[in-house]
Design a protein around this motif. Structure first.
Motif, PDB file in Angstrom:
ATOM      1  N   ILE A 118       0.841  -1.201   0.000  1.00  0.00           N
ATOM      2  CA  ILE A 118       0.000   0.000   0.000  1.00  0.00           C
ATOM      3  C   ILE A 118       0.875   1.249   0.000  1.00  0.00           C
ATOM      4  CG2 ILE A 118      -1.613   1.382   1.385  1.00  0.00           C
ATOM      5  CD1 ILE A 118      -2.771  -1.293   2.398  1.00  0.00           C
ATOM      6  N   ASN A 119       1.841   1.292   0.912  1.00  0.00           N
ATOM      7  CA  ASN A 119       2.721   2.454   0.995  1.00  0.00           C
ATOM      8  C   ASN A 119       3.971   2.097   1.805  1.00  0.00           C
ATOM      9  OD1 ASN A 119       3.984   4.972   1.550  1.00  0.00           O
ATOM     10  ND2 ASN A 119       2.046   6.020   1.172  1.00  0.00           N
ATOM     11  N   PRO A 120       5.094   1.795   1.140  1.00  0.00           N
ATOM     12  CA  PRO A 120       6.311   1.425   1.871  1.00  0.00           C
ATOM     13  C   PRO A 120       6.829   2.536   2.777  1.00  0.00           C
ATOM     14  CG  PRO A 120       6.771   1.755  -0.473  1.00  0.00           C
ATOM     15  CD  PRO A 120       5.287   1.754  -0.317  1.00  0.00           C
ATOM     16  N   ASP A 121       6.571   3.786   2.415  1.00  0.00           N
ATOM     17  CA  ASP A 121       7.031   4.889   3.258  1.00  0.00           C
ATOM     18  C   ASP A 121       6.263   4.936   4.577  1.00  0.00           C
ATOM     19  OD1 ASP A 121       8.979   5.860   1.471  1.00  0.00           O
ATOM     20  OD2 ASP A 121       7.443   6.874   0.300  1.00  0.00           O
ATOM     21  N   VAL A 122       4.963   4.672   4.535  1.00  0.00           N
ATOM     22  CA  VAL A 122       4.185   4.606   5.773  1.00  0.00           C
ATOM     23  C   VAL A 122       4.691   3.450   6.636  1.00  0.00           C
ATOM     24  CG1 VAL A 122       1.904   4.160   6.762  1.00  0.00           C
ATOM     25  CG2 VAL A 122       2.134   5.706   4.814  1.00  0.00           C
ATOM     26  N   ALA A 123       4.935   2.306   6.006  1.00  0.00           N
ATOM     27  CA  ALA A 123       5.407   1.140   6.755  1.00  0.00           C
ATOM     28  C   ALA A 123       6.748   1.426   7.425  1.00  0.00           C
ATOM     29  CB  ALA A 123       5.519  -0.065   5.830  1.00  0.00           C
ATOM     30  N   LEU A 124       7.664   2.061   6.712  1.00  0.00           N
ATOM     31  CA  LEU A 124       8.950   2.423   7.314  1.00  0.00           C
ATOM     32  C   LEU A 124       8.770   3.508   8.368  1.00  0.00           C
ATOM     33  CD1 LEU A 124      11.587   2.543   4.419  1.00  0.00           C
ATOM     34  CD2 LEU A 124      11.615   1.064   6.430  1.00  0.00           C
ATOM     35  N   GLY A 125       7.919   4.479   8.093  1.00  0.00           N
ATOM     36  CA  GLY A 125       7.687   5.553   9.051  1.00  0.00           C
ATOM     37  C   GLY A 125       7.152   5.048  10.372  1.00  0.00           C
ATOM     38  N   CYS A 126       6.388   3.947  10.344  1.00  0.00           N
ATOM     39  CA  CYS A 126       5.836   3.379  11.582  1.00  0.00           C
ATOM     40  C   CYS A 126       6.932   2.958  12.558  1.00  0.00           C
ATOM     41  CB  CYS A 126       4.960   2.175  11.257  1.00  0.00           C
ATOM     42  SG  CYS A 126       3.331   2.595  10.621  1.00  0.00           S
ATOM     43  N   ILE A 127       8.083   2.562  12.051  1.00  0.00           N
ATOM     44  CA  ILE A 127       9.169   2.110  12.933  1.00  0.00           C
ATOM     45  C   ILE A 127       9.584   3.229  13.876  1.00  0.00           C
ATOM     46  CG2 ILE A 127      11.566   1.295  12.981  1.00  0.00           C
ATOM     47  CD1 ILE A 127      11.000  -0.019  10.244  1.00  0.00           C
ATOM     48  N   LEU A 128       9.574   4.466  13.384  1.00  0.00           N
ATOM     49  CA  LEU A 128       9.996   5.608  14.202  1.00  0.00           C
ATOM     50  C   LEU A 128       8.823   6.367  14.813  1.00  0.00           C
ATOM     51  CD1 LEU A 128      12.781   7.036  11.853  1.00  0.00           C
ATOM     52  CD2 LEU A 128      13.081   5.571  13.851  1.00  0.00           C
ATOM     53  N   LEU A 129       7.677   6.382  14.136  1.00  0.00           N
ATOM     54  CA  LEU A 129       6.585   7.262  14.544  1.00  0.00           C
ATOM     55  C   LEU A 129       5.419   6.535  15.206  1.00  0.00           C
ATOM     56  CD1 LEU A 129       6.470   9.492  11.330  1.00  0.00           C
ATOM     57  CD2 LEU A 129       7.631   9.990  13.489  1.00  0.00           C
ATOM     58  N   ASN A 130       5.489   5.221  15.298  1.00  0.00           N
ATOM     59  CA  ASN A 130       4.351   4.451  15.819  1.00  0.00           C
ATOM     60  C   ASN A 130       4.808   3.502  16.934  1.00  0.00           C
ATOM     61  OD1 ASN A 130       1.547   3.757  15.670  1.00  0.00           O
ATOM     62  ND2 ASN A 130       2.069   1.898  14.543  1.00  0.00           N
ATOM     63  N   GLN A 131       5.726   3.986  17.777  1.00  0.00           N
ATOM     64  CA  GLN A 131       6.350   3.102  18.760  1.00  0.00           C
ATOM     65  C   GLN A 131       5.447   2.770  19.940  1.00  0.00           C
ATOM     66  OE1 GLN A 131      10.379   3.929  19.898  1.00  0.00           O
ATOM     67  NE2 GLN A 131      11.083   4.130  17.793  1.00  0.00           N
ATOM     68  N   ASP A 132       4.308   3.404  20.045  1.00  0.00           N
ATOM     69  CA  ASP A 132       3.384   3.083  21.141  1.00  0.00           C
ATOM     70  C   ASP A 132       2.377   2.004  20.766  1.00  0.00           C
ATOM     71  OD1 ASP A 132       4.555   4.963  22.809  1.00  0.00           O
ATOM     72  OD2 ASP A 132       3.246   6.574  22.122  1.00  0.00           O
ATOM     73  N   ALA A 133       2.465   1.485  19.552  1.00  0.00           N
ATOM     74  CA  ALA A 133       1.499   0.484  19.100  1.00  0.00           C
ATOM     75  C   ALA A 133       1.941  -0.906  19.545  1.00  0.00           C
ATOM     76  CB  ALA A 133       1.371   0.532  17.582  1.00  0.00           C
TER      77      ALA A 133
END
Length: 381
Positions: A118-133
């Motif tokens: 769907i979006n590799p940039d979103v998937a990579l961004g989650c590593i840094l920006l979605n750490q509370d999930a």
């Protein structure tokens, strides 16, 4: 049969389905009129992909079938990754109570792969920006699976090999799962027992997985060897370069990077560019050079999700690849004088005025964002 994807919002718990629901392989999952009783069932279905039949109009464009009465929203990579994390957590903490464990792990792998598509940039961004999930040990496995998939694809690995690497990423730390959160949050130096637990966890993980019915020898081998080093200094077997499968080396690099950029109680998360430098320079004797080069090409010098300050004084977030590994696309969020911008402004960092001056910790950036603000509906919660 033409298909249209539907979202989690299209299924209402407790109400009959208005259409037959299929997975991405046209396999019928639920018949029209079926009543979904629990949210957990919806989450499981979303991981497999949800589709309804569609029809073509006279002009040849795809239209929703007569039962699809609601608009079909664009899928969210962020939401899929969060669902995958929740599903994985239930599987890992109930390892020996799960029948047919590996097919269920493969479903989680498929959800992560779809999120990357769907979006590799979103998937990579989650590593840094979605750490509370989710809890750290489970989220870490999902993060490593994302990185491993991108590197495996860049190296033209066959899909089955990529699937095995990703499955190993999700399972590699199950041998210390119930201790991992404690170790992640530990503020004191580790005890001798804790060091022993860490050194033994690859073997313990492989053993537990075999006992749980996982028979894929490649997956078990990657789990066993993901802490080995080129020079033989790794553990648990002290194997050297040619003795370590390349796919286990991919997993090892992903593991090291994702661990370094995760925050701990006893230290801040490393800045992503510093984490890459630490791995690829200070540990270069332990890493295959060609693999290191591929890793840099896929993540970039400034990985997606990094907070940065530009030469003109703006502060923003790296949101995707640019013309080179050192010149990614950035969306500015704070203006040169420190005032928040009304909306993110795209900046091309190969231009002198918008070049990256420094990488910032999130606290230094002084801005709170939602990922949807940067990537739209493909990063919606």
């Amino acid at each position: 049969m033409e298909q249209r994807r539907i979202s989690m919002a299209d299924i209402v718990v407790g109400k009959p389905l208005p259409w037959d629901v299929y997975d991405s392989n046209n396999k019928l999952l639920l018949r029209k009129g079926h009543v979904v009783q629990r949210e957990q069932q919806v989450e499981t279905l979303v991981l497999r992909g949800l589709f309804v039949t569609a029809t073509s109009d006279s002009a040849g464009s795809i239209q929703p079938g007569p039962a699809a009465v609601r608009p079909i929203e664009r899928p969210s990579a962020l939401r899929l990754l969060n669902l995958a994390t929740k599903r994985l957590e239930r599987l890992l903490f109930n390892l020996h109570n799960e029948s047919e464990l590996y097919p269920k792990i493969v479903e989680v792998v498929a959800a992560i792969r779809f999120a990357v598509d769907i979006n590799p940039d979103v998937a990579l961004g989650c590593i840094l920006l979605n750490q509370d999930a989710g809890s750290y040990p489970v989220r870490h496995g999902v993060d490593c699976a994302v990185v491993s998939l991108l590197v495996a694809r860049a190296m033209n690995k066959p899909p089955q090999e990529a699937q095995a690497i990703m499955a190993a990423a999700l399972l590699m730390n199950v041998g210390m799962l119930r201790h991992h959160e404690h170790l992640h949050r530990c503020e004191q130096p580790l005890s001798a027992e804790e060091h022993a637990l860490i050194r033994n966890h690859p073997e313990q993980s492989a053993s537990l997985l075999r006992d749980a019915g996982i028979a894929d020898e490649n997956v078990l081998n990657y789990v066993l060897l993901h802490h080995e080093n080129e020079d033989g200094s790794g553990y648990p077997r002290g194997k050297r370069s040619a003795e370590i499968p390349e796919n286990a080396k991919i997993l090892a690099l992903a593991d090291r990077y994702c661990a370094r950029v995760s925050s701990r109680l006893y230290r801040k998360a490393m800045l992503p560019n510093a984490a890459l430098r630490d791995i690829l320079l200070t540990e270069k004797k332990n890493i295959q050079p060609l693999l290191a080069a591929c890793f840099i090409r896929e993540l970039g010098t400034y990985p997606t999700g990094s907070f940065v300050r530009l030469v003109n004084g703006e502060v923003g977030v790296v949101t995707g690849r640019g013309s080179s590994t050192t010149t990614p696309v950035v969306h500015a969020l704070i203006g040169p004088r420190g005032a928040p911008l009304s909306f993110p402004i795209r900046r091309e960092t190969h231009k002198e005025l918008h070049a990256i001056r420094e990488v910032l910790h999130e606290a230094q950036a002084g801005v709170r964002i939602s990922m949807q603000q940067l990537w739209g509906t493909e990063a919606a919660l």
